[in-house]
Design an enzyme around this catalytic site. Structure first.
Site, short mmCIF file in Angstrom:
data_model
loop_
_atom_site.label_atom_id
_atom_site.label_comp_id
_atom_site.label_asym_id
_atom_site.label_seq_id
_atom_site.Cartn_x
_atom_site.Cartn_y
_atom_site.Cartn_z
N LYS A 77 39.77 40.18 48.60
CA LYS A 77 38.60 40.93 49.06
C LYS A 77 37.40 40.67 48.17
O LYS A 77 36.28 40.51 48.61
CB LYS A 77 38.91 42.44 49.03
CG LYS A 77 39.77 42.90 50.15
CD LYS A 77 40.27 44.33 49.95
CE LYS A 77 41.64 44.37 49.30
NZ LYS A 77 42.53 45.47 49.73
N LYS A 137 42.73 31.96 45.32
CA LYS A 137 43.53 33.06 45.87
C LYS A 137 42.69 33.88 46.85
O LYS A 137 41.56 34.23 46.54
CB LYS A 137 44.02 33.96 44.73
CG LYS A 137 44.85 35.13 45.23
CD LYS A 137 45.13 36.15 44.14
CE LYS A 137 44.37 37.43 44.43
NZ LYS A 137 44.86 38.61 43.71
N LYS A 151 39.21 41.69 36.63
CA LYS A 151 38.30 42.60 37.33
C LYS A 151 37.02 42.84 36.54
O LYS A 151 35.94 42.85 37.12
CB LYS A 151 39.00 43.92 37.66
CG LYS A 151 39.99 43.77 38.81
CD LYS A 151 40.70 45.06 39.13
CE LYS A 151 41.72 44.85 40.23
NZ LYS A 151 42.64 45.99 40.39
P1 AMP Z 1 45.59 44.64 47.06
O1 AMP Z 1 44.66 44.23 48.11
O2 AMP Z 1 45.21 44.15 45.71
O3 AMP Z 1 45.93 46.10 47.11
O4 AMP Z 1 46.93 43.87 47.38
C1 AMP Z 1 47.94 44.39 48.21
C2 AMP Z 1 49.15 43.49 48.22
O5 AMP Z 1 48.82 42.23 48.80
C3 AMP Z 1 49.69 43.17 46.81
O6 AMP Z 1 51.12 43.15 46.86
C4 AMP Z 1 49.16 41.80 46.53
O7 AMP Z 1 49.99 41.07 45.66
C5 AMP Z 1 49.16 41.18 47.91
N1 AMP Z 1 48.15 40.12 48.00
C6 AMP Z 1 46.80 40.27 47.91
N2 AMP Z 1 46.17 39.08 48.01
C7 AMP Z 1 47.17 38.14 48.16
C8 AMP Z 1 47.17 36.72 48.31
N3 AMP Z 1 46.04 36.02 48.36
N4 AMP Z 1 48.37 36.10 48.42
C9 AMP Z 1 49.54 36.81 48.37
N5 AMP Z 1 49.59 38.14 48.24
C10 AMP Z 1 48.43 38.81 48.13
#
Ligand code: AMP
Ligand code: TRP
Length: 324
Positions: A196, A193, A110
């Site tokens: 956002k 990956k 980050k």
């Molecule tokens: P976040 O947007 O970082 O709060 O992610 C929320 C959940 O989505 C977490 O469990 C992440 O591991 C999962 N996640 C986010 N991006 C991905 C991705 N590209 N592939 C798989 N899981 C994801």
């Protein structure tokens, strides 16, 4: 079995969130007592726009419900509706070695992408440990990027148990991550990956035109229509396999190897599958949005259930460490 997971309201939900965390969490809601929350305290480490935070938080709730979260089974709530979690984070921080946090990938990633290296961002994993431990969670469904955070959580819980518990009476349970190999890292339209912060997402509830445009802009190599193509390293095939049956995916792989079809055609097939897959959820979402008080009631009820558990665990923790 107690199941817990969280998702940051730092933007609009994408299909990486869906397959990595939301779908597995929804699948688990009938298998035990589930607690799913909107990690608004965590989102403050990257978002300092109050209106946007409120708006995203509400939409995460709406979208999670639209995707199949059943509030009769799973408690859905805002992290900040259980403020004791910040008290627990403080206590956990007192046994967490700086060196452990310095090794966290997510902090390094980050800050490398320009997020300010605040103390909050640095101690992010400690608050996440508190989120998990305050509900005596057994299982935490997440994507692979969260694996290290769960390891840190287990490490912190072990330190608390060693410092303040006994073998017979540990203060905390050790939670397990649940990560599915097939969906642990969903790729974005650039093949990295999906995230956002990389601007490479396909949103779950994006507009049709925009969603088609995003799918059509998936990065490929420049092989000609007639040429055989490599299905093994194709983002199109990887994404298609999330929506299509095994037989359909096998057919696409075979067609790649045979050649004679351009990438544009495969992208159209992917778009059609994706759009059809989320159609029932889009409809449910419209229903949820049209009933203004529904989401408020769900969140209020979820907060009440979450607070009941958190209060019990915090009494135990305060007594164990000597605050009471
Ligand atoms: P976040 O947007 O970082 O709060 O992610 C929320 C959940 O989505 C977490 O469990 C992440 O591991 C999962 N996640 C986010 N991006 C991905 C991705 N590209 N592939 C798989 N899981 C994801
Ligand atoms: N860090 C998680 C993410 O970015 C969100 C989160 C916060 C979380 N607290 C949690 C996930 C507790 C699981 C359990 O995706």
């Amino acid at each position: 079995m107690r199941i817990l997971s969280g998702i940051q309201p730092s933007g609009v939900l994408h299909i990486g969130n869906y397959f990595g965390m939301m779908r597995p969490a929804i699948a688990l809601q009938s298998r035990g007592e589930a607690f799913y929350f909107i990690a608004d305290y965590h989102a403050l480490t990257s978002l300092h726009d109050p209106d946007a935070l409120r708006e995203h938080s509400r939409h995460v709730a709406i979208d999670f419900l639209a995707c199949g979260l059943d509030p009769e089974r799973a408690a859905l709530f805002r992290q900040s509706d259980v403020p004791q979690v910040t008290e627990l984070a403080w206590i956990l921080g007192t046994v967490t070695p700086m060196s452990r946090l310095e090794l966290a990938h997510s902090f390094k990633d980050k800050t490398a992408r320009g997020v300010a290296a605040s103390a909050g961002l640095f101690t992010y994993p400690v608050l996440m440990a508190a989120d998990i431990l305050i509900y005596d969670s057994d299982v935490v469904p997440v994507g692979k990027d969260q694996k290290q955070h769960i390891e840190i959580t287990r490490d912190i819980a072990t330190r608390i148990n060693e410092t303040f518990g006994s073998r017979k009476q540990p203060v905390f349970k050790l939670p397990e991550a649940q990560i599915h190999a097939a969906t642990e890292t969903v790729p974005g339209i650039d093949g990295q990956k999906m995230s956002k912060s990389y601007g490479n997402t396909i949103d779950i509830f994006g507009e049709e035109k925009e969603t088609r445009k995003r799918v059509m802009s998936i990065v490929t190599d420049s092989r000609a229509v007639e040429a055989p193509k490599d299905p093994a390293n194709s983002t199109i095939v990887q994404l298609y396999s999330l929506f299509a049956t095994e037989a359909e995916t096998a057919a696409m792989r075979e067609s790649f190897r045979a050649g004679g079809t351009g990438y544009g055609e495969y992208k159209k097939q992917l778009f059609d599958k994706l759009w059809e897959f989320f159609a029932p959820m889009r409809q449910r979402r419209q229903e949820i949005i049209s009933d203004a008080s529904y989401v408020d009631n769900v969140l209020a009820n979820g907060a009440e259930r979450a607070n009941a558990i958190a209060d019990q665990v915090m009494s135990r923790v305060r007594a164990a460490v000597g605050l009471r």
